[in-house]
Design a protein around this motif. Sequence first.
Motif, mmCIF file in Angstrom:
data_model
loop_
_atom_site.group_PDB
_atom_site.id
_atom_site.type_symbol
_atom_site.label_atom_id
_atom_site.label_comp_id
_atom_site.label_asym_id
_atom_site.label_seq_id
_atom_site.Cartn_x
_atom_site.Cartn_y
_atom_site.Cartn_z
ATOM 1 N N PHE A 78 0.724 -0.950 0.106
ATOM 2 C CA PHE A 78 0.267 0.078 0.118
ATOM 3 C C PHE A 78 0.778 1.079 0.284
ATOM 4 O O PHE A 78 0.517 2.151 -0.396
ATOM 5 C CB PHE A 78 -0.584 -0.021 0.910
ATOM 6 C CG PHE A 78 -2.404 -0.857 1.012
ATOM 7 C CD1 PHE A 78 -2.644 -0.408 0.328
ATOM 8 C CD2 PHE A 78 -2.233 -1.979 1.501
ATOM 9 C CE1 PHE A 78 -4.386 -0.595 -0.166
ATOM 10 C CE2 PHE A 78 -3.015 -2.943 0.717
ATOM 11 C CZ PHE A 78 -4.449 -2.979 0.366
ATOM 12 N N GLU A 84 -4.396 0.507 -6.679
ATOM 13 C CA GLU A 84 -6.014 0.912 -6.568
ATOM 14 C C GLU A 84 -6.018 0.097 -8.356
ATOM 15 O O GLU A 84 -6.240 -0.754 -8.621
ATOM 16 C CB GLU A 84 -6.428 2.260 -6.971
ATOM 17 C CG GLU A 84 -6.174 2.265 -4.894
ATOM 18 C CD GLU A 84 -7.100 3.925 -5.300
ATOM 19 O OE1 GLU A 84 -8.067 3.451 -5.651
ATOM 20 O OE2 GLU A 84 -7.521 4.382 -3.801
ATOM 21 N N TRP A 107 -4.326 1.126 4.826
ATOM 22 C CA TRP A 107 -5.559 1.235 4.493
ATOM 23 C C TRP A 107 -6.578 2.464 4.902
ATOM 24 O O TRP A 107 -7.329 3.115 6.106
ATOM 25 C CB TRP A 107 -6.489 -0.319 5.598
ATOM 26 C CG TRP A 107 -5.061 -1.079 4.782
ATOM 27 C CD1 TRP A 107 -4.253 -1.525 4.467
ATOM 28 C CD2 TRP A 107 -6.021 -2.569 5.569
ATOM 29 N NE1 TRP A 107 -3.709 -2.339 4.203
ATOM 30 C CE2 TRP A 107 -4.255 -3.490 4.846
ATOM 31 C CE3 TRP A 107 -6.827 -3.340 6.574
ATOM 32 C CZ2 TRP A 107 -5.016 -4.982 5.521
ATOM 33 C CZ3 TRP A 107 -6.953 -4.440 6.529
ATOM 34 C CH2 TRP A 107 -6.125 -5.580 6.238
ATOM 35 N N SER A 108 -7.472 2.740 4.330
ATOM 36 C CA SER A 108 -8.994 3.658 3.968
ATOM 37 C C SER A 108 -10.083 3.107 4.195
ATOM 38 O O SER A 108 -10.007 1.426 3.393
ATOM 39 C CB SER A 108 -8.400 5.002 3.278
ATOM 40 O OG SER A 108 -8.674 4.212 1.896
ATOM 41 N N ARG A 110 -12.081 3.783 1.850
ATOM 42 C CA ARG A 110 -11.763 3.466 0.414
ATOM 43 C C ARG A 110 -10.990 1.997 -0.141
ATOM 44 O O ARG A 110 -11.885 0.961 -1.298
ATOM 45 C CB ARG A 110 -11.720 4.256 -1.043
ATOM 46 C CG ARG A 110 -10.653 4.063 -2.168
ATOM 47 C CD ARG A 110 -10.434 4.979 -2.619
ATOM 48 N NE ARG A 110 -10.383 5.083 -4.470
ATOM 49 C CZ ARG A 110 -11.162 4.925 -5.384
ATOM 50 N NH1 ARG A 110 -12.134 5.727 -4.764
ATOM 51 N NH2 ARG A 110 -10.772 4.567 -6.219
ATOM 52 N N ARG A 111 -9.457 1.395 -0.015
ATOM 53 C CA ARG A 111 -9.277 1.396 0.631
ATOM 54 C C ARG A 111 -9.577 -0.873 0.405
ATOM 55 O O ARG A 111 -9.088 -1.838 -0.017
ATOM 56 C CB ARG A 111 -7.847 1.009 0.605
ATOM 57 C CG ARG A 111 -6.581 2.073 0.150
ATOM 58 C CD ARG A 111 -5.999 2.358 0.593
ATOM 59 N NE ARG A 111 -4.617 3.354 -0.809
ATOM 60 C CZ ARG A 111 -3.431 3.910 -0.578
ATOM 61 N NH1 ARG A 111 -2.906 3.394 1.297
ATOM 62 N NH2 ARG A 111 -2.642 4.392 -1.083
ATOM 63 N N LEU A 114 -12.085 -2.015 -1.580
ATOM 64 C CA LEU A 114 -11.764 -2.467 -3.009
ATOM 65 C C LEU A 114 -11.002 -3.712 -2.774
ATOM 66 O O LEU A 114 -10.665 -4.954 -3.519
ATOM 67 C CB LEU A 114 -10.217 -1.686 -3.771
ATOM 68 C CG LEU A 114 -10.562 0.171 -3.958
ATOM 69 C CD1 LEU A 114 -9.074 0.543 -4.265
ATOM 70 C CD2 LEU A 114 -11.232 -0.378 -5.446
#
Length: 353
Positions: A78, A84, A107-108, A110-111, A114
Amino acid sequence: MLKIFDRLSNYKHLPGTPRLQVRMDITNKCNLLCPMCHYPNTVGEHKFDMEPELFQKIVDQIFPHAAWVSLACQYEAFMSRHIETILDMCAKGPCTSVGMVSNATLWSERRINLLVNNPAIETVSVSIDGATKATYEKFRINGNFDKLVRNLENFAKAKKERGGDRPALRVNTVLMKSTISELPQLVELCLRIGAMRLECIRYLPINGQLQEAIPNWEDVMPILIEAKKLAHSGGMELFLPLEDPRLDVERDTKRESECNTSAVGTFSKYCEAPWSAVQIYPDGGIHPCGFYGKAFGNIKDQDFIDIWNSEQYLELRRSLARIELHGKCDICNPHGYDNMERKGRINAKVAAK
């Protein structure tokens, strides 16, 4: 006479027979400086990410032959500015058994989504050392324990909302003198976040600065016994780098009971890496494994099949088939997971034949 007629051409091999174990890194960067890791020794080196064009060539030429692919082995995936895009390429690729190792601190929401919604991602392995804020942040330098736990809880929540078992969550930990007492607590954390396996790795000193090797496993046996029983009671696998009948072995899964063993291969009794595995560095370098040292070619400007059956690969296959080991191979222990004693015994027996 055997050597005269045993030509290198006899060791040409069709990739994917057996299907390949593909280990790779898409960056050579990490956001943490863990003292039990090699990474702090590399901070002065040039840092870069694998470009999407190179990754797509790997997807096209190597993924079709893969049993599984790990997107990260030595570094933090990451940290790549293309993470992404690469995850999207995996989703569209031919391999549906893709995994990665991560420290989970970047990590967010969004991630996480995903990862959870990517049809190719089968497993995510998170590296955690210690089960308390003080211990974790002592070894995971630049890490934030509260953020880590929050990210893992959000991952578990996202998986539950999506439904299904994929991607499976695994946790890795290094067993050290300063962390071993917290192993039962780490098991409890793993159960809370829905991990299906906790893999414990024996600490091996990288340099002389960190004296964390456990000198006597008998001294910590009560801790290991407690952790194993907790894991089994919660329905989670616990891989330990030693074997002992006191470790609740009657409830071991088949994978737990075999985590320190490896079957003798059909191509070589010693190691089958140049037939069944490949390691790809973020610059595109193709290596037979993570220990041999040098790249046998670079997929950035070569085709994989040409590298796979190059003279270097053929010669390495011949040496392993004959058990005429190169220097790097001679000091390697390829058998088993992390049980150094067992691996040493296997290699001693094989090398003597």
